[in-house]
Design an enzyme around this catalytic site. Sequence first.
Site: not given
Ligand SMILES: Cc1cc2nc3c(=O)[nH]c(=O)nc-3n(C[C@H](O)[C@H](O)[C@H](O)COP(=O)(O)O)c2cc1C
Length: 327
Positions: A9, A62, A92, A131, A163, A203-204, A225-226
Site C-alpha cells: 500500500p 488498507q 506508517c 501491516k 516491514h 516487506n522492505g 513497494g517502491r
Molecule cells: C509513497 C509511499 C507511500 C506509502 N504509503 C503507505 C500506506 O498508505 N500504508 C502503508 O502501510 N505503508 C505505506 N508506505 C510504506 C510501504 O507500504 C512499504 O512498507 C515501504 O515502502 C517499504 O517497502 P519498499 O522498500 O518495497 O518500498 C508507503 C511508502 C511510500 C514510498
Amino acid sequence: MKKTVSVAPMMDCTDKHEIYFLSLISKNIHLYSEMIVANAIIRGDRDKLLSFKKISNPVTLQIGGSNPNELAEACKISEDYGYKEINLNLGCPSKKVQKNKFGACLMQEPDLVAKCIEAMSKATKLPVTIKTRIGYNEVENFEFLKSFIQTTKDAGSKKFIIHARKALLKKLSPKENLNIPPLKYEFVYQLKEHFKNDEIIINGGIKTTEDIKHHLLKVDGAMIGRAIYHSPYFLAEIERDIFNNKNVPTRSDVMEKLIPYIQEETSKGAQLNHIMRHTVGLFHGQNGSKTWKQYLSKNMCIRDADLQKVNHIMDQVRKTNPVSLER
Ligand SMILES: Cc1cc2nc3c(=O)[nH]c(=O)nc-3n(C[C@H](O)[C@H](O)[C@H](O)COP(=O)(O)O)c2cc1C
C-alpha cells in the site's frame, strides 16, 4: 500455504487506477489499496474512495484508524466493494498520522490495537490483517515483536505483514523512515519460525526476483513497494520468474489494454493525468524511456490533458514497439 507476492500500500500511489494498471501486467500479484482513513470512509464519498474496476487479482483495502467503533463501521461499509481482505495500518510513521493516533505509533498501545482488530473482525466476514514494523523508537527486540504479533493474532488478525525496519516516530521524516532505520530481515524470519502455521509476509527493500526467491524460502510472501511503483514492468519479470507465466504482456500490450479503461474512466469524469501518472515508469530502462517520461510530464500529467495525446504517444510506441523484458 500458497506463497504470495504483493504490491505494498502506498499513499498517493496505489489508487484504483494504479491497481487496474498493475493488474494488466500481472494476473498473480496481490494488490493493496493506499491507506484510507476509517473516518473518511464513514463520512466521505464512499463510492469515490472505495470503488475500483473488477479484476481477477486479489485486492486488499488498507484502513487507518484507532477508534474500534469507527474501524468496525468502515469495515462494514467497505465489505461489498469487492475487496478480499481488510488490512489495518500499524506501520506508517508520518506526523499527521501520529497526531490522529494511527499507523506505527499504535505499536505503543497493543491493548488498543487488540480492541481495534476484534471490532473489525466482528464487523466483517472478510479476513482482517495487519501491516506493521519490527519495532519503534528504542524498542527493537524480538520478544516485543513476538508478543505484539501474538496480541494481534489473538484479537483476530489472519496475516502479518512486517516491514523489516523499525520506525523512529519523533526523529525522522516519513521518507527517512523508509530508508534510514536498517532492514533486519532476521526478525521476520524468526517470526515465521515461531508462528509456523501463520502467514508471515516480509516487506522492505526488495528489488529483484532473486531477492523474492530468497525471502520465499523463509517466509510466506514478499511485498514490494517502491521498486514496482518506479518500474511497474518489474511485475512482468515477477510473472515470468516467480509465477512461471510464459505469456507476459509486452509494455505496449499493457498500454493498448489501458486505453479502453482510460476512455471509460474519463467518460465518467476521471482526469486523464490521474491515470497516466502511474505509467511514467513503464518504459524504465528502455530506449525511448526518457522521451516517454518527458512527453508524459509535459502533456499528460497536467490537468487538462486529453485523450488525443494518448493516441499520439501510442502511435510512437507502436512504431518503435519496445518488447524487451529487461527492466
Ligand atoms: C509513497 C509511499 C507511500 C506509502 N504509503 C503507505 C500506506 O498508505 N500504508 C502503508 O502501510 N505503508 C505505506 N508506505 C510504506 C510501504 O507500504 C512499504 O512498507 C515501504 O515502502 C517499504 O517497502 P519498499 O522498500 O518495497 O518500498 C508507503 C511508502 C511510500 C514510498
